[in-house]
Design a protein around this motif. Structure first.
Motif, mmCIF file in Angstrom:
data_model
loop_
_atom_site.group_PDB
_atom_site.id
_atom_site.type_symbol
_atom_site.label_atom_id
_atom_site.label_comp_id
_atom_site.label_asym_id
_atom_site.label_seq_id
_atom_site.Cartn_x
_atom_site.Cartn_y
_atom_site.Cartn_z
ATOM 1 N N LEU A 46 7.473 8.815 3.234
ATOM 2 C CA LEU A 46 7.256 7.787 4.250
ATOM 3 C C LEU A 46 5.813 7.824 4.757
ATOM 4 C CD1 LEU A 46 8.401 5.609 6.149
ATOM 5 C CD2 LEU A 46 9.044 7.448 7.718
ATOM 6 N N LEU A 47 5.301 9.014 5.028
ATOM 7 C CA LEU A 47 3.917 9.155 5.481
ATOM 8 C C LEU A 47 2.943 8.603 4.451
ATOM 9 C CD1 LEU A 47 1.766 10.294 7.427
ATOM 10 C CD2 LEU A 47 1.984 12.482 6.238
ATOM 11 N N CYS A 48 3.124 8.990 3.200
ATOM 12 C CA CYS A 48 2.218 8.523 2.146
ATOM 13 C C CYS A 48 2.392 7.028 1.879
ATOM 14 C CB CYS A 48 2.466 9.316 0.857
ATOM 15 S SG CYS A 48 2.049 11.059 0.986
ATOM 16 N N GLY A 49 3.625 6.532 1.946
ATOM 17 C CA GLY A 49 3.856 5.107 1.717
ATOM 18 C C GLY A 49 3.218 4.237 2.779
ATOM 19 N N VAL A 50 3.334 4.649 4.040
ATOM 20 C CA VAL A 50 2.694 3.901 5.131
ATOM 21 C C VAL A 50 1.178 3.939 4.974
ATOM 22 C CG1 VAL A 50 2.302 3.864 7.616
ATOM 23 C CG2 VAL A 50 4.596 4.263 6.728
ATOM 24 N N TRP A 51 0.660 5.097 4.680
ATOM 25 C CA TRP A 51 -0.790 5.255 4.508
ATOM 26 C C TRP A 51 -1.292 4.366 3.368
ATOM 27 C CZ3 TRP A 51 -3.515 10.657 3.636
ATOM 28 C CH2 TRP A 51 -4.886 10.486 3.740
ATOM 29 N N ALA A 52 -0.600 4.414 2.211
ATOM 30 C CA ALA A 52 -1.031 3.629 1.056
ATOM 31 C C ALA A 52 -0.917 2.130 1.313
ATOM 32 C CB ALA A 52 -0.196 4.019 -0.167
ATOM 33 N N ARG A 60 -4.960 -0.511 17.760
ATOM 34 C CA ARG A 60 -4.134 -1.522 17.068
ATOM 35 C C ARG A 60 -3.101 -0.860 16.171
ATOM 36 N NH1 ARG A 60 -9.095 -3.836 15.604
ATOM 37 N NH2 ARG A 60 -8.574 -3.454 13.410
ATOM 38 N N LEU A 61 -3.529 0.210 15.492
ATOM 39 C CA LEU A 61 -2.611 0.891 14.580
ATOM 40 C C LEU A 61 -1.458 1.553 15.329
ATOM 41 C CD1 LEU A 61 -1.888 1.994 11.749
ATOM 42 C CD2 LEU A 61 -3.388 3.932 12.238
ATOM 43 N N LEU A 62 -1.782 2.282 16.393
ATOM 44 C CA LEU A 62 -0.771 3.074 17.096
ATOM 45 C C LEU A 62 0.097 2.256 18.036
ATOM 46 C CD1 LEU A 62 -2.833 6.303 17.933
ATOM 47 C CD2 LEU A 62 -1.274 5.916 16.024
ATOM 48 N N PHE A 75 9.798 3.509 -3.901
ATOM 49 C CA PHE A 75 10.698 2.688 -3.091
ATOM 50 C C PHE A 75 10.262 2.672 -1.629
ATOM 51 C CE2 PHE A 75 13.016 4.393 -6.710
ATOM 52 C CZ PHE A 75 13.545 3.245 -7.266
ATOM 53 N N THR A 76 9.734 3.795 -1.145
ATOM 54 C CA THR A 76 9.211 3.828 0.219
ATOM 55 C C THR A 76 8.013 2.901 0.353
ATOM 56 O OG1 THR A 76 9.930 6.122 0.398
ATOM 57 C CG2 THR A 76 8.369 5.334 2.044
ATOM 58 N N PHE A 77 7.104 2.979 -0.594
ATOM 59 C CA PHE A 77 5.924 2.116 -0.577
ATOM 60 C C PHE A 77 6.316 0.640 -0.629
ATOM 61 C CE2 PHE A 77 2.921 -0.329 -3.208
ATOM 62 C CZ PHE A 77 1.809 -0.305 -2.382
ATOM 63 N N SER A 78 7.313 0.316 -1.435
ATOM 64 C CA SER A 78 7.755 -1.075 -1.551
ATOM 65 C C SER A 78 8.302 -1.598 -0.230
ATOM 66 C CB SER A 78 8.817 -1.199 -2.641
ATOM 67 O OG SER A 78 9.332 -2.504 -2.718
ATOM 68 N N ASN A 79 9.138 -0.800 0.449
ATOM 69 C CA ASN A 79 9.697 -1.224 1.736
ATOM 70 C C ASN A 79 8.609 -1.433 2.782
ATOM 71 O OD1 ASN A 79 12.264 -1.056 0.697
ATOM 72 N ND2 ASN A 79 13.080 0.111 2.396
ATOM 73 N N LEU A 92 -4.133 -0.489 1.348
ATOM 74 C CA LEU A 92 -4.270 -1.576 0.376
ATOM 75 C C LEU A 92 -4.520 -2.929 1.029
ATOM 76 C CD1 LEU A 92 -1.579 -0.794 -2.351
ATOM 77 C CD2 LEU A 92 -4.046 -0.509 -2.477
ATOM 78 N N ARG A 93 -4.298 -3.038 2.339
ATOM 79 C CA ARG A 93 -4.468 -4.328 3.005
ATOM 80 C C ARG A 93 -5.920 -4.811 2.978
ATOM 81 N NH1 ARG A 93 -1.988 -4.189 8.829
ATOM 82 N NH2 ARG A 93 -1.769 -6.443 8.546
#
Length: 265
Positions: free
Chosen positions: A80-86, A179-181, A149-153, A90-91
């Motif tokens: 979850l941590l890595c998926g949110v970060w990635a 803004r992030l937090l 799957f975490t990254f996709s969600n 990418l934005r």
């Protein structure tokens, strides 16, 4: 609806119910009956007992349950941590770059889990990053298998958040960290909880890669179930299967309820 007539809908519903009953409900019923019977030598089981469920919560079975929960939560939280970060990183790129980089995150899900397990076993069995025979190699394997799957969600959740909200905050002087937090992550929280629930369920049921790499003392529930049934102990394996299904469903329902509550705020 693809079927417009009432008779057609009734027939389609009956067919769907029959398929669901035969291929999904019936196997679960058979597993449940197997876990509650003393023996099953004829068409129907004979004898009723709870000893198999008692065995599921003690000894090696209890250790396997604990190992599955530890591995599942640790791997899912790190994914979850890595998926949110990635997803957030990418934005800043164009849609074309996001597409190709996103495919990189999806690669582990396109590879059979046995191949992932073998690759991790070979890669981390020697050298400075040797993890063979430890809990860490199991965590790495589960992380690799569920991270896509975490990254996709998380990526799907980010597309649902309007950029105008963050732009308004920026125009009012909010820093990127604020803004992030205080804006992005709170709005993204329902998808984060859903991603955690999906990752946890996938990790709890993972078998292929874990069979290749699990160390002594860290046998997960799917591995324990496979070992019991492979030795012919169907009843104890069935009881462990029911325990695995029940705990996984309970965790998913609790997490999804939290996600719905966060989405309604």
């Amino acid at each position: 609806m693809l079927i417009w007539s009432r008779k057609g809908r009734i027939a389609a519903g009956a067919l769907a119910t029959a398929l669901f009953s035969v291929f999904f409900l019936l196997p679960l019923v058979v597993i449940l009956l197997s876990s509650l019977t003393k023996q099953w030598n004829s068409v129907l089981p004979t004898g009723f007992t709870l000893v198999h469920f008692v065995n599921a919560f003690r000894g090696a079975a209890w250790d396997a349950l604990f190992a599955s929960l530890v591995v599942g939560f640790c791997a899912s939280l790190f994914a979850l941590l890595c998926g949110v970060w990635a997803a957030l990183a990418l934005r800043q790129y164009s849609a074309k770059v996001q597409k190709y980089l996103g495919m990189v995150f999806w690669m582990p899900s396109a590879i059979p889990s046995v191949s992932v397990g073998l690759g991790i076993l070979v890669a981390f069995s020697q050298g400075p990053m040797q993890m063979n025979g430890t809990l860490w190699i199991v965590l790495v394997a589960h992380f690799v298998l569920i991270s896509a799957f975490t990254f996709s969600n998380i990526s799907t959740g980010l597309t649902r958040i309007s950029a105008d909200i963050e732009n308004v905050a920026s125009s009012l002087g909010a820093s990127p960290r604020y803004r992030l937090l205080n804006i992005t992550l709170p709005l993204l929280m329902p998808w984060m909880i859903s991603a955690l629930a999906l990752s946890l369920s996938l990790s709890m049921g993972e078998l292929g890669a874990t069979m290749m790499i699990y160390p002594p003392g860290w046998t997960t529930l799917p591995v324990a179930i496979f070992s019991l049934t492979d030795r012919g102990n169907i009843a104890d394996g069935a009881a462990l299967t029911i325990v695995l299904v029940g705990i996984t469903l309970l965790l998913m329902m609790k997490l999804e309820r939290i996600a719905r509550r966060l989405a309604e705020r």
